[in-house]
Write a protein that holds these residues in place. Sequence first.
Motif, PDB file in Angstrom:
ATOM      1  N   GLN A  46       0.831  -1.198   0.000  1.00 15.58           N
ATOM      2  CA  GLN A  46       0.000   0.000   0.000  1.00 15.58           C
ATOM      3  C   GLN A  46       0.871   1.257   0.000  1.00 15.58           C
ATOM      4  N   LYS A  49       2.099   1.834  -3.440  1.00 18.68           N
ATOM      5  CA  LYS A  49       1.072   2.425  -4.311  1.00 18.68           C
ATOM      6  C   LYS A  49       0.942   3.923  -4.051  1.00 18.68           C
ATOM      7  N   GLN A  76      -2.887   4.877   6.925  1.00 17.11           N
ATOM      8  CA  GLN A  76      -2.489   3.592   7.478  1.00 17.11           C
ATOM      9  C   GLN A  76      -2.385   3.662   8.992  1.00 17.11           C
TER      10      GLN A  76
END
Length: 326
Positions: A46, A49, A76
């Motif tokens: 993630q 990305k 996050q």
Amino acid sequence: MKSPGHIQVDDELLAKYLSGEASPEEAMAVDDWADASGSNRALFDQAMKLWEQTSPGNTWQLPDKLAVLAAIRKTQKPVKIVSVNRGRWSAAAAVLLLLTAAGFYGLLHKTVAPPAPLWVTRQADKAELHDTLPDHSLVSLNNSAAIKYVSGFAGNTRTVYLTGNGSFDVTSDPGKPFIVNAGDIAIKVLGTVFKVQQDSSAITVAVTSGAVNMYRNSSNLTVKAGETGIYDRHLQQFRMAVADSIAQHGKSFNFTNASLKSIAAELEKAYGITVVFKNKRLETCTMSSAFDNKSIEFIFEVISITLNVQYRIEKDTVYISGSGCN
């Protein structure tokens, strides 16, 4: 926080990793953390990305590290801290250093293999073959016989491998011995004329001039001019040839520019033999030579080499053949 001897993986370290600013130890810590669990790998992917999405659109311009850090912290959960022992990195670095040094040393000290020797092969087909070797020695090969040697006689010896029967007139070179490998034995000479004959039972060496040494392992036999040495293949022993019924001694001849026909006539009277010319044109060939207490084989061997003819003895008959004289 960092504990002594360990590296902690957090949001800031991930941002440094993605921006390429992490040290080798820090990069290894991130890799170990990502591989530690599936959830860590998902968080890492993630973050990757986000790094790609934060790109300003120009392929040549890197994303802003602080912007990525803010995005990671916003979207996050806090990254679980993991530690990696610095000793592990030090050991890996030491191994890498040793491998690199070994490779570099091997490159500097790489042994260049010598080029493969270039072999020359000469073979007589249906007729006798006469050839001059690199050292100007002469060789005559009987039908189907062959020789092989390294081009230019490279090396400390002049080594020839003989298959079948052949005669040699060797140029003297004491510093570079001439060696003929024939079947199970070797024949070493410095400068001489000799003939080698091979069959399933024996290897015969008839010496016209000079001397040769026939040897195999620790066994050897010295053969001088006018003598014939034999190697018995079955017994694996050397011996001198015993004169046969027409190899008589005690005769002296002095031929001066004599025709082969007249020479044959005198030899017929002296030895009680018959000389047959398979090519009548050979009767007019001429030569000059003296023979004192020599065997009939020795005399015809000299005639063969001098006039470039072939001979064959069968009981009390000598057959002479060839295409012409030298």
